[in-house]
Design a protein around this motif. Sequence first.
Motif, PDB file in Angstrom:
ATOM      1  N   PHE B 706       1.130  -4.945  -2.560  1.00 14.91           N
ATOM      2  CA  PHE B 706       1.671  -5.829  -1.438  1.00 14.91           C
ATOM      3  C   PHE B 706       2.940  -6.612  -1.987  1.00 14.91           C
ATOM      4  N   ILE B 707       2.608  -7.198  -2.972  1.00  7.63           N
ATOM      5  CA  ILE B 707       3.599  -8.051  -3.816  1.00  7.63           C
ATOM      6  C   ILE B 707       4.777  -7.199  -4.234  1.00  7.63           C
ATOM      7  N   THR B 708       4.371  -6.023  -4.637  1.00 11.30           N
ATOM      8  CA  THR B 708       5.598  -5.044  -5.194  1.00 11.30           C
ATOM      9  C   THR B 708       6.384  -4.836  -4.125  1.00 11.30           C
ATOM     10  N   LYS B 709       6.007  -4.471  -2.987  1.00 11.61           N
ATOM     11  CA  LYS B 709       6.768  -4.373  -1.777  1.00 11.61           C
ATOM     12  C   LYS B 709       7.715  -5.482  -1.593  1.00 11.61           C
ATOM     13  N   ASN B 710       7.047  -6.669  -1.496  1.00 10.42           N
ATOM     14  CA  ASN B 710       7.739  -7.797  -1.089  1.00 10.42           C
ATOM     15  C   ASN B 710       8.807  -8.198  -2.110  1.00 10.42           C
ATOM     16  N   GLN B 711       8.495  -7.836  -3.428  1.00 12.33           N
ATOM     17  CA  GLN B 711       9.514  -8.126  -4.327  1.00 12.33           C
ATOM     18  C   GLN B 711      10.721  -7.273  -4.135  1.00 12.33           C
ATOM     19  N   ILE B 712      10.382  -5.872  -4.049  1.00 10.55           N
ATOM     20  CA  ILE B 712      11.450  -5.074  -3.895  1.00 10.55           C
ATOM     21  C   ILE B 712      12.420  -5.298  -2.798  1.00 10.55           C
ATOM     22  N   GLU B 713      11.706  -5.466  -1.618  1.00  7.95           N
ATOM     23  CA  GLU B 713      12.419  -5.972  -0.371  1.00  7.95           C
ATOM     24  C   GLU B 713      13.372  -7.228  -0.698  1.00  7.95           C
ATOM     25  N   ALA B 714      12.897  -8.053  -1.112  1.00  5.22           N
ATOM     26  CA  ALA B 714      13.584  -9.374  -1.540  1.00  5.22           C
ATOM     27  C   ALA B 714      14.750  -9.039  -2.313  1.00  5.22           C
ATOM     28  N   MET B 715      14.834  -7.845  -3.220  1.00  8.30           N
ATOM     29  CA  MET B 715      15.997  -7.332  -4.089  1.00  8.30           C
ATOM     30  C   MET B 715      16.876  -6.632  -3.029  1.00  8.30           C
ATOM     31  N   ASN B 716      16.747  -6.465  -1.724  1.00  4.32           N
ATOM     32  CA  ASN B 716      17.207  -5.502  -0.969  1.00  4.32           C
ATOM     33  C   ASN B 716      17.133  -4.008  -1.023  1.00  4.32           C
ATOM     34  N   GLY B 717      15.860  -3.910  -1.812  1.00  6.79           N
ATOM     35  CA  GLY B 717      15.466  -2.527  -1.831  1.00  6.79           C
ATOM     36  C   GLY B 717      14.451  -2.025  -0.995  1.00  6.79           C
ATOM     37  N   SER B 718      14.000  -0.903  -1.590  1.00 10.73           N
ATOM     38  CA  SER B 718      12.723  -0.474  -0.622  1.00 10.73           C
ATOM     39  C   SER B 718      11.755   0.509  -1.521  1.00 10.73           C
ATOM     40  N   ILE B 719      10.509   0.685  -1.100  1.00 10.05           N
ATOM     41  CA  ILE B 719       9.651   1.486  -1.654  1.00 10.05           C
ATOM     42  C   ILE B 719       8.841   2.219  -0.768  1.00 10.05           C
ATOM     43  N   THR B 720       8.618   3.809  -1.077  1.00  4.52           N
ATOM     44  CA  THR B 720       7.966   4.597  -0.124  1.00  4.52           C
ATOM     45  C   THR B 720       7.044   5.406  -1.116  1.00  4.52           C
ATOM     46  N   VAL B 721       6.002   6.230  -0.789  1.00  6.69           N
ATOM     47  CA  VAL B 721       5.085   6.760  -1.404  1.00  6.69           C
ATOM     48  C   VAL B 721       4.700   8.169  -0.843  1.00  6.69           C
ATOM     49  N   GLU B 722       4.741   9.161  -1.958  1.00  4.32           N
ATOM     50  CA  GLU B 722       4.384  10.277  -1.361  1.00  4.32           C
ATOM     51  C   GLU B 722       3.330  10.885  -2.243  1.00  4.32           C
ATOM     52  N   SER B 723       2.245  11.650  -1.771  1.00  4.79           N
ATOM     53  CA  SER B 723       0.889  12.045  -2.716  1.00  4.79           C
ATOM     54  C   SER B 723       0.329  13.163  -2.065  1.00  4.79           C
ATOM     55  N   ILE B 724      -0.224  13.882  -3.225  1.00  2.00           N
ATOM     56  CA  ILE B 724      -1.215  14.826  -2.943  1.00  2.00           C
ATOM     57  C   ILE B 724      -2.189  14.408  -3.530  1.00  2.00           C
ATOM     58  N   VAL B 725      -3.568  14.522  -2.925  1.00  4.79           N
ATOM     59  CA  VAL B 725      -4.822  14.168  -3.541  1.00  4.79           C
ATOM     60  C   VAL B 725      -5.075  15.009  -4.617  1.00  4.79           C
ATOM     61  N   ASP B 726      -5.553  14.498  -5.836  1.00  2.00           N
ATOM     62  CA  ASP B 726      -6.116  14.974  -6.730  1.00  2.00           C
ATOM     63  C   ASP B 726      -4.946  15.751  -7.529  1.00  2.00           C
ATOM     64  N   LYS B 727      -3.737  15.497  -7.264  1.00  2.00           N
ATOM     65  CA  LYS B 727      -2.743  16.005  -8.055  1.00  2.00           C
ATOM     66  C   LYS B 727      -1.739  15.199  -8.620  1.00  2.00           C
ATOM     67  N   GLU B 728      -1.002  14.420  -7.663  1.00  2.00           N
ATOM     68  CA  GLU B 728       0.009  13.319  -7.941  1.00  2.00           C
ATOM     69  C   GLU B 728       0.139  12.230  -6.993  1.00  2.00           C
ATOM     70  N   THR B 729       0.984  11.234  -7.616  1.00  2.00           N
ATOM     71  CA  THR B 729       1.403  10.248  -6.655  1.00  2.00           C
ATOM     72  C   THR B 729       2.787   9.905  -7.124  1.00  2.00           C
ATOM     73  N   LEU B 730       3.720   9.763  -6.090  1.00  2.00           N
ATOM     74  CA  LEU B 730       5.220   9.433  -6.377  1.00  2.00           C
ATOM     75  C   LEU B 730       5.603   8.441  -5.481  1.00  2.00           C
ATOM     76  N   PHE B 731       5.795   7.307  -6.373  1.00  2.12           N
ATOM     77  CA  PHE B 731       6.455   6.373  -5.779  1.00  2.12           C
ATOM     78  C   PHE B 731       8.117   6.311  -5.882  1.00  2.12           C
ATOM     79  N   ILE B 732       8.759   6.094  -4.702  1.00  2.00           N
ATOM     80  CA  ILE B 732      10.213   6.236  -4.610  1.00  2.00           C
ATOM     81  C   ILE B 732      10.827   4.789  -4.522  1.00  2.00           C
TER      82      ILE B 732
END
Lengths: 140, 743
Positions: B706-732
């Motif tokens: 939650f704080i991560t999202k707020n921080q990145i948005e405060a810097m005019n950026g964004s964050i999204t996530v893609e994931s496959i269970v039991d394989k990988e997680t990718l934060f963009i």
Amino acid sequence: MISNYKKVYFIDDDPIFVFISRKLILEQKFCEDLVVFENGKLAIEDLLDIENKGEQLPEIIFLDLTMPVMNGWEFLASYQAAPITSKNKIKIIVMSSSINPLEIDLIKSYPIVEDYIVKPLTPADLNKIINNNPINELKD
Amino acid sequence: MFIFIKKKQILKLISPLHSLSAFPFAIAIIDLNFHIKDYSEIWIEEFPFPKNGTEISLKNLNILSEKLIKCINDVASNHVISYKKIEIKSKNNNWYSWNIAKAIDEEGNISGIILSAENITYQKREIQLLNNAVQVAQIGSWELDLLSNKLYWSSITKYIHDLTDDFIPSLEQGINFYKPGKHREKIAKLVNNAITSGKPWDTELIIITAKNVEKWVRAKGEVEFVNGKCIRVFGTFQDINKQKLKDLKYNEVTNRLKIATKTARIGIWEYNYENKHLFWSNEMFSLYNIDKQKFNGHSSFWNQSLHPDDKEFCSKKIEECLAKKEDFEIEFRIIVPNGKIRHIKSVACVELDSSENNIVKLVGANWDISELIHSKLQLSKTEESLQQAFENSSVGMALISLEGNWINVNSSLCNSVGYSKEEMIQTKITNITHPDDLSKDTEFLKQMHLGEISNYTVNKRFYHKNGSIITANLTVTTVKKVSGHLSHFIAQLIDISPMIAAENKTKSLLEITKNQNNSLLNFAHIVSHNLRSHATNLLMLTNFIKDETDPNEKAHLEVMLQNASESLNETVHHLNDVVHISTNAEENLRSVNLFNSVKRVKKNISAILEENNAKCVINIPKNLKIKAVPAYLDSILLNLFTNSVKYKSEKRDLVIELNFKIKNDDVILYFLDNGQGIDLERHQNKIFGMYKTFHQHKDAKGIGLFITKNQIEAMNGSITVESIVDKETLFILTFKKAEQIKN
């Protein structure tokens, strides 16, 4: 005094709230057996286990909304989908600190939700549940 | 008659055979063989005898003509006619009036012929001249003898009436040739008047000739009175048809001209060079508003009204033209007596003498052109102001031909599209129109050509010279020729790109505000929820403590109360952090080296990473810089690394991989791990949410993202996530690229 209900589930992750509520429920002799779960996932797994074994299902489930792993909303969704035969004999009471009217309206729109209680839990709340759900009707 | 009397005397004188020599006129007696028997002295003067020869015969004289011989023979042979008179032109061009009579002897036989001759050459010439004059002037004569009531017409008179010479007119006929109506009435009245009062007349009337032709004649008449009684009326009769018709025609033209000049208020003037006299028509006086009485005919008269400022150039121009003997046109101002100024145009013609060297006169026409001048001034003022309006309008304006070529464009339009006026005129409106908008007004143009509409407005996109797109509000209006056909179009282009940009900006601001408002509301609920949770616990605990009698239980409750208070404190701190993120980020943004930040965070947690046997692959260039708040960036990276460790798979060693991509002004960071993955179908909504986080869980689970999202948005950026269970997680993660500073 005779306990009103045989078995009651209490799903909440806040240990202080659980501690106090347990104390209240026992003092009020609200039930004979109170089972506490830290999140919805543990509770639904237990319900399915009991159903499979054919053991006694709870008459009342107190459900908090905000929890890790599986929150109250997710539990409701899982519960609706779960293969439990006599759901009509299980009354779900949602408890929350939220006084957000949107949230309250939304939760009340669930047919399987019997009532909504704004924390803290009081003896009056317990009495109201007993009055609305006489023990005899729940028995068979 | 005179001759006749004389003849009797002659006969008397002859009979006693006295000599003829004393007779005071030319007389001779010849025998039937034309021998001259006797003659007067005057005869011999008139017809001198040839010197040779004794026998004097008439035949020897050059006066004997065939005509005379015939007459003599006639008289000699005819028993009835004893006398004949004849006028004959002799061979020497003299005219003689011959009297021919028989000479009879005592037995009554013809003894010879008496001839007398009178030289009438002079009279004859006079008559001839008169006749000639009469012939030329077509003047006939007539005479009415009131005693005999006989009317005499000369042959010219008859000729004028289209009659032959042998026509003998009667009194009524004479009158009846006049055209019925006023002409006939007038002549009758004039004749009567003359007969009764002796008044002569001279009039011009129409007759209808024998050939039924109308003809103008001049009839003159006078009367002769004897003893107070009119005995004779006589006069002349002249064919004036040609002249009259010419006159009438001339009068008609003159009248017409007069009316024309009067109604057109054209003044005519004439300056005679020889006698220095100036003539002004009436219109000139009204044009100059001068009393006709004051006119003096001096050449200086015309310029006394002249405006002082115009005097010099007027006289200069006139002098120039006169020197070249050229016609001229000139415009000048005059001041009329009431002080008003009139603009006059003058056109003058130079009339030269036959040698074409000298000016005889100047003839000119002047008219008032004040109104024209004022209209012209008005027009040029209007044109000027229109031109000014066109040129200085803040709206882009253009004149466009029917083919779509720019005829004229104003600077506002040039500014909007970035081309110069010269460049614009080389091209067409369609050349700078966005291809998708070309046919946007085809239907309107069709209607315009049909005359159904005279203007329309559309929004069209145009290309600026620099390639950018301008959205303009285009209004097109038709201009028609006098004939009613389309002449060209007037186009008005209002560049609404700034408005659209402003509108878009407002929209996005509104969107941002709405979002912020929503998140504020959410935040308020979260705050309310979390604070209430603690408040509820504190309330319930204090109630129990109050009633609790068992000291052990009471001590337990007091520990609980202590924990609850600490939780509340912690929650308040967290909330404070979140508020701080939202309010202070913008001004603390600076250029941060991403690689260095990643390295530093990794070093800080190197112990945990080693403990978990984790491997990090960092594919980030060393000089990549982003706009960030350093503390936030560290916090975000730390959270992502610890999350990866916390949720690593038990089945394999943890591998963390960092990649990047630059897209326009953005730097995209890909943070990939091979951990447990997240069931996004279930958790999508809450992964970055603020859940029941401010509790005494040892990892403060849930607050991190939650704080991560707020921080990145405060810097005019964004964050999204893609994931496959039991394989990988990718934060963009998307950051703003920092301006590249070379070296």
